[in-house]
Design an enzyme around this catalytic site. Sequence first.
Site, mmCIF file in Angstrom:
data_model
loop_
_atom_site.group_PDB
_atom_site.id
_atom_site.type_symbol
_atom_site.label_atom_id
_atom_site.label_comp_id
_atom_site.label_asym_id
_atom_site.label_seq_id
_atom_site.Cartn_x
_atom_site.Cartn_y
_atom_site.Cartn_z
ATOM 1 C CE LYS A 146 8.184 -4.799 -14.258
ATOM 2 N NZ LYS A 146 7.332 -5.428 -13.194
ATOM 3 C CB THR A 202 9.970 -2.284 -5.125
ATOM 4 O OG1 THR A 202 9.711 -1.767 -3.820
ATOM 5 C CG2 THR A 202 8.722 -2.990 -5.639
ATOM 6 C CE1 TYR A 218 8.227 -0.016 -14.146
ATOM 7 C CE2 TYR A 218 8.169 0.763 -16.423
ATOM 8 C CZ TYR A 218 7.673 -0.068 -15.414
ATOM 9 O OH TYR A 218 6.646 -0.943 -15.684
ATOM 10 C CB ALA A 226 6.562 -3.133 -10.089
ATOM 11 C CD GLU A 227 7.715 2.420 -5.956
ATOM 12 O OE1 GLU A 227 7.272 3.367 -6.634
ATOM 13 O OE2 GLU A 227 7.354 2.203 -4.788
ATOM 14 C CG LEU A 284 -2.015 -1.141 1.162
ATOM 15 C CD1 LEU A 284 -2.956 -1.027 2.362
ATOM 16 C CD2 LEU A 284 -2.826 -1.173 -0.136
ATOM 17 C CB THR A 296 6.908 -3.027 -18.733
ATOM 18 O OG1 THR A 296 6.854 -1.975 -19.673
ATOM 19 C CG2 THR A 296 8.311 -3.034 -18.146
ATOM 20 C CG ASP A 297 5.883 -1.952 -24.015
ATOM 21 O OD1 ASP A 297 6.070 -1.326 -22.949
ATOM 22 O OD2 ASP A 297 5.175 -1.504 -24.952
ATOM 23 C CD GLU A 298 7.864 1.924 -20.054
ATOM 24 O OE1 GLU A 298 8.818 2.584 -19.631
ATOM 25 O OE2 GLU A 298 6.680 2.208 -19.829
ATOM 26 C CG ASN A 329 2.696 10.569 -25.803
ATOM 27 O OD1 ASN A 329 2.269 9.417 -25.767
ATOM 28 N ND2 ASN A 329 3.890 10.908 -25.338
#
Length: 356
Positions: free
Chosen positions: A162, A98, A158, A81-82, A33, A132-134, A257
């Site tokens: 990951k 994390t 990030y 995750a963050e 949390l 993630t795809d990142e 975007n």
Amino acid sequence: MLLITGGAGFIGGNFVHHWFENNQEPVVVLDKLTYAGNAQTIAPFIADGRATLVKADICDRDTVRHLLAHHRPRAILHFAAESHVDRSIHGPAEFVQTNVVGTFSMLDEARLYWSALEGAEREAFRFLHVSTDEVYGSLGDHDPAFSETKAFEPNSPYSASKAGSDHLVRAYFHTYGLPTLTTNCSNNYGPYHFPEKLIPLMILNALDGKPLPVYGDGLNIRDWLYVRDHCEAICQVLKKGQLGETYNVGGINEIRNIDVVTTVCRKLDALRPRADGSQYESLITYVKDRPGHDRRYAIDPTKIQRDIGWKPAETFESGISKTVQWFLSNTEWVDHVRSGAYRQWIDTNYANRTAG
Ligand code: NAD
Ligand code: TYD
């Protein structure tokens, strides 16, 4: 039962809703949390006893060990995750802790638990890692979309954290035989999305009459997937995925975007016209770019479509309509998450972005 880490966050919370629309099997949610986690998201299932929420850190191995021994889950779904790139630029340490150390902790406790299982229980156990795809890096305009064999080239703290977690999952399958599955998904959007991310931020800023901050030239491309489509992909990979495999999840929905933001504005113009008759688009403000901003992400979903039989149900038009409608109708949830800590983040991230 299932053990779900990060089940009070955006995707994990949607997963819990999706799960109970289709299954009766109970879940235990392990969630620290943090600012991004919100027990209210899954409150109905906690109230009726189908979900148990345990507030703890995935890095706390004693708690993880106790939960596994006590609840004996048939699967761990690892969402915790963050998750916000901009925050990883301001404070990367939490992301390594994390995403890398926390995933290691979950994997190692899962290995100890699974090693002691026998027969059908051992055979059935799965560790599903949500990624993630990142991790694949940034694409040029004419590069092919990410397939599962694309080399990892993460560019932000990030995505690097990951990528580290994905490598650990791979190693636990190859070295110890832990029955793992990994999904690498593109940008999600939908209900319960924390309003630091592009789409909910734009909806809520627009409704407040605040500027809509578009980074750089607004021409960065993301491959948008409605969150419930992602949840269904995870259910199907859990059921049919080949052990040790990774599956890319995406909607073949590449959008710039600026086009995402103008679509949100158009939906709001129709559903909640501004009192002065002006269009929400007039609030669009180009601001200083994100450092190291990845230009384009795109997923090649051939493998999951062919081997698992999954494909998304929503188009961007239908998904964004549902999303805007949800934010208009759920002001209580929105007010709750826009706490003091949230306002502090908005000040930190947007203070020095005045240059367009
Ligand atoms: P989120 O930030 O909304 O939620 C993360 C959840 O994890 C929160 O409930 C938070 O309290 C919890 N958490 C954070 N640190 C923890 C810790 N140390 N111990 C226990 N719980 C902790 O994230 P999300 O958008 O729901 O993403 C979920 C997963 O999906 C992440 O692994 C993310 O990398 C991945 N993913 C996200 C997207 C996206 O577009 N949001 C796309 C692809 C993959
Ligand atoms: P985001 O939702 O943070 O997801 P990610 O960085 O993981 O893709 O951002 C999506 C895109 O929107 C990304 O290219 C950055 C851009 N963006 C803005 O232009 N303005 C904003 O205020 C935010 C938060 C993001």
